[in-house]
Structures are given as structure tokens and as C-alpha cells.
Design an enzyme around this catalytic site. Structure first.
Site, short mmCIF file in Angstrom:
data_model
loop_
_atom_site.label_atom_id
_atom_site.label_comp_id
_atom_site.label_asym_id
_atom_site.label_seq_id
_atom_site.Cartn_x
_atom_site.Cartn_y
_atom_site.Cartn_z
N SER A 1 25.63 11.62 9.14
CA SER A 1 25.61 10.11 9.44
C SER A 1 27.14 10.09 10.25
CB SER A 1 25.73 9.58 8.22
OG SER A 1 25.55 8.20 8.49
N LYS B 1 23.00 10.68 13.43
CA LYS B 1 22.85 9.30 12.88
C LYS B 1 23.82 8.52 13.35
CE LYS B 1 22.55 7.01 8.79
NZ LYS B 1 21.66 6.73 7.44
N LEU B 2 23.79 7.50 14.10
CA LEU B 2 25.11 6.54 14.34
C LEU B 2 25.00 5.63 13.63
CD1 LEU B 2 25.36 6.80 18.22
CD2 LEU B 2 26.20 8.14 16.54
N LYS B 3 26.12 5.07 12.79
CA LYS B 3 26.25 3.65 12.33
C LYS B 3 26.40 2.59 13.31
CE LYS B 3 25.82 4.68 7.71
NZ LYS B 3 24.71 4.11 6.92
N ASP C 1 21.53 3.40 12.31
CA ASP C 1 21.50 2.78 10.96
C ASP C 1 22.30 1.69 11.18
OD1 ASP C 1 21.31 2.12 8.29
OD2 ASP C 1 22.24 3.70 7.42
N ASN D 1 22.61 -0.76 8.82
CA ASN D 1 22.65 -1.53 7.38
C ASN D 1 22.70 -2.75 7.09
OD1 ASN D 1 24.85 1.44 7.35
ND2 ASN D 1 23.63 1.07 5.37
N GLU E 1 17.06 2.37 11.66
CA GLU E 1 17.07 2.00 10.12
C GLU E 1 17.87 0.77 9.61
OE1 GLU E 1 19.54 5.55 8.36
OE2 GLU E 1 19.26 4.60 6.18
N ASP F 1 15.73 1.66 4.37
CA ASP F 1 16.52 1.87 3.32
C ASP F 1 16.90 0.90 2.21
OD1 ASP F 1 18.65 2.78 1.74
OD2 ASP F 1 19.96 3.21 3.67
N LYS G 1 16.60 7.48 -1.22
CA LYS G 1 17.70 7.55 -2.05
C LYS G 1 17.46 7.57 -3.57
CE LYS G 1 20.80 5.99 1.50
NZ LYS G 1 21.76 4.68 2.05
N GLY H 1 21.84 9.65 2.43
CA GLY H 1 23.25 10.14 1.39
C GLY H 1 23.97 8.97 1.14
MG LIG Z 1 20.93 3.26 5.58
#
Ligand SMILES: [Mg+2]
Length: 368
Positions: A135, A161-163, A189, A191, A214, A239, A263, A291
Site C-alpha cells: 500500500s 495499491k495507491l491511496k 483505496d 478510505n 476500495e 473495507d 481485516k 493491513g
Molecule cells: Mg482500505
């Protein structure tokens, strides 16, 4: 098996580099560790709650409080200690899934160590190593991002994975595709940083052939994700919204996700995580292991979970050195893009007392 007591230990682990997501930047990972002591063996659990209630409503000091006041006394009162009995004993207390997960894991680990059985075997693992993704946090510039991604690909990570967040989404994805090509397994992702009104903008990610997007929307906006999923070609993965096997079944039924990030901390433990895996497998929905910047203790159990058959996409089970220069257990080292599933009893790793002492800020012993 009878519980003698539980040690709560607060540690502070310096990160190798600041980790920025749409909800904030971390430089040190504050972690609450549990050590369940029984007559036969000791077991470890890592609480994945963060310092501040930004990823979820839980936070480190609240977890320590609820464990001390309610959760540990309820488990200490069990006539016979058994990992499978922890969840039902704690069910009457609302929420606090990360705290519950840590306690259940510590008890399960003690039980499995006493029996000489591994967590992987207990959960139903079918592999002895798992493919690893990484990530990548939000950066100050595209150049910095490309350097970071290049480094992880050189290290052997099999998926990036790119935030993302508003203002840092289509351009970084385009830049990574242009530099590293279409063959790199790539996902993003958010968030929870977007609303359903951003649907058209997020569809701008579709041409980049991402594995998934995500959690673009608020954790409670499951219907919004279902609406968004109709507009996007990129598969939606949930998530934060998935807190139990029931919520996973509902989200799948509503068409809110085609992939699920599991998770264990978020869902109350490894046993519920396995139930989510089973629900998803029954519906043909792939899962992968998320994670939470775990130390070796949490990472070991996550790697065991990721070895179950339904984990068909690489997870965020990165090597220890992705986050920490020195881990508190034997480090997890990337080998050909994979991490080995610990074969030993319980979670299969044990903290080094000297390393643990170096990062410890507080220890409390709660006798049963
Ligand atoms: Mg996530």
C-alpha cells in the site's frame, strides 16, 4: 485451560517513512499488545486500533479501557477458557471489534501453542506462502510517488495499491501506468473520501484497468456503493463497511461490492474473518487480506489467514521492512514477492523481549 491474567502493553513503533491516507498522516505507530497467560502457554494478540478514531471509531486508549473494564473480566469469568468461547462471551458488549479481536487472538494463540497447532492449520490454510502487495501512501509529488512505486516493484511486490483522495486520484494512477506499464497489478483505496456525486469523476479511473477501487464512500453508505458500482467499470471493493459476515452478505446481495478486503481487527477477530471468507467464497466473491501497519505479531496471523483458499488476490501483507526498520518479532521478509506462512504453534512468532522493551511505554497486568 484457565486464564491467569492478561498483560496490556503499549508500544510506539517509528515508521520508516510517514504514511499518508485520506484520513491523516502517521509517523509512529502506537500499538496495544495483549499477552494472555494460562497455566499451559502464553498467547499474543495485537490490537489494530490507531491512536486517533479516524479510520474507525476505535482508538488505542479506548481499546485499553474497554478491555480493562469489560472484555478481560468477561473472559476471565469463563468456566473453561477456549478461543471459540471468547466471541460469544463478549457479544453482549456493543462494538469495540478491534479490542475484541485482540483478546480473542491472544486466547486462541495460547490455546494453539498449548496444543502445538498452528493458526494457519486452525483457520483452514491451504498454502505455505502468500503473494504480497503493498500500500503506497499519498505523496507530495508525482515524482516522489513514482520513486516509491519503482522501489516496491524492484523489491518484488506483486501488486501496487495507491491511496487516493480528491485532488490525488486520476493523475497519480495515469503516471504509474505510463511509467510502469499495463501489466502491473494496480488498485486504489479512497478510505471513504468521496461521495456518490463523484461517480462521474471516479469513472475517469476506468480506462486504467484497475483491479478494484476500495471503499470510495462513507462506511455506512452501502447503497451508495451499489449505485456507484452500476456506473463504474472498475470493481468496487469494500473495507470499512464490512464489519461482520452479516454485513458482507448484505453488501454482496445489494451489489455494493465485487471484492472484499478482510481485516480481522475490523470484524472482531480471525474466526469472524473466516466466516466472511466463507460467505464470500459461497458467493464467488474474491477476498484479500488488508493491513493495519501491524507488527510481526499481527502480521503473522494475517499471513495465516491469507493462506485460505478464497484469498485469490494479493493482499497488503507486506514485509516487515515496509513499515519498520526493526520489528519486535523475527521479521517477515519478501521472497520472490511472497511471505512464508509461519508453520510453528499458534501465530508462529514470538516477540523479542529486548526489542519489545525498547519500544514499550506502558505495561499493565490484569490478573484474572
Ligand atoms: Mg482500505
Amino acid at each position: 485451560m484457565k486464564l491467569a491474567g492478561v498483560e496490556l502493553r503499549l508500544i510506539g513503533m517509528p515508521l520508516v517513512a510517514p504514511f499518508r491516507t485520506s484520513f491523516g498522516t502517521e509517523t509512529t505507530r502506537e500499538v496495544l499488545l495483549l499477552r494472555a497467560v494460562t497455566g499451559e502457554a502464553e498467547g499474543w494478540g495485537e490490537c489494530v486500533a490507531m491512536s486517533d478514531p479516524l479510520y474507525s471509531s476505535e482508538y488505542v486508549h479506548a481499546a485499553a479501557d474497554v478491555l480493562t473494564r469489560f472484555l478481560i473480566p468477561a473472559v476471565a469469568a469463563l468456566p473453561e477458557l477456549d478461543g471459540n468461547a471468547v466471541g460469544p462471551a463478549l457479544a453482549k458488549f456493543k462494538g469495540h471489534r478491534m479490542a475484541k479481536a485482540a483478546l480473542e487472538t491472544a486466547v486462541l494463540d495460547a490455546e494453539l501453542r498449548a496444543q502445538g497447532r498452528s493458526m494457519a492449520r486452525e483457520l483452514g490454510a491451504v498454502r505455505d506462502r502468500v503473494p504480497c502487495g503493498v500500500s503506497v501512501g499519498i505523496m507530495d509529488s508525482i515524482g516522489e510517488l513514482l520513486d516509491a512505486v519503482g522501489g516496491y516493484l524492484d523489491a518484488g511486490y506483486l501488486r501496487i495499491k495507491l491511496k487516493i483522495e480528491p485532488g490525488w486520484d486520476v493523475e497519480p494512477v495515469r503516471a504509474v501506468r505510463e511509467r510502469f506499464g499495463d501489466d502491473v497489478l494496480l488498485q486504489v483505496d479512497a478510505n471513504t473520501a468521496y461521495t456518490v456525486a463523484d461517480a462521474r469523476h471516479l469513472a475517469g479511473l476506468d480506462p486504467f484497468d484497475l483491479l478494484l477501487i476500495e471503499q470510495p464512500l462513507d462506511e455506512e453508505d452501502v447503497l451508495g456503493h451499489a449505485e456507484l458500482a452500476k456506473v463504474l467499470r472498475t470493481p468496487v471493493c469494500l473495507d470499512e463497511s464490512i464489519t461482520s459476515a452479516r454485513s458482507a452478505a448484505d453488501a454482496i446481495r445489494l451489489g455494493a461490492c465485487r471484492i472484499v478486503n478482510i481485516k480481522p481487527g475490523r470484524v472482531g477477530g480471525y474466526l469472524e474473518a473466516r466466516r466472511i471468507h466463507d460467505v464470500c467464497a459461497a458467493n464467488g466473491v474474491p477476498v484479500w487480506a488488508g493491513g493495519m501497519l501491524e507488527t510481526g505479531i499481527g502480521r503473522a496471523a494475517n499471513v495465516a489467514l491469507a493462506a485460505l483458499p478464497g484469498f485469490t488476490v494479493p493482499g497488503d501483507t507486506s514485509a516487515s521492512d515496509r513499515y519498520y526498520r526493526t520489528d519486535i518479532t523475527e521479521p517477515f521478509v519478501l521472497d520472490d514477492g511472497h511471505l512464508a506462512v509461519p508453520p510453528g504453534p499458534g501465530i508462529g512468532v514470538t516477540p523479542d523481549p529486548a526489542e519489545l522493551d525498547k519500544v514499550t511505554s506502558k505495561v499493565d497486568w490484569l490478573p484474572a
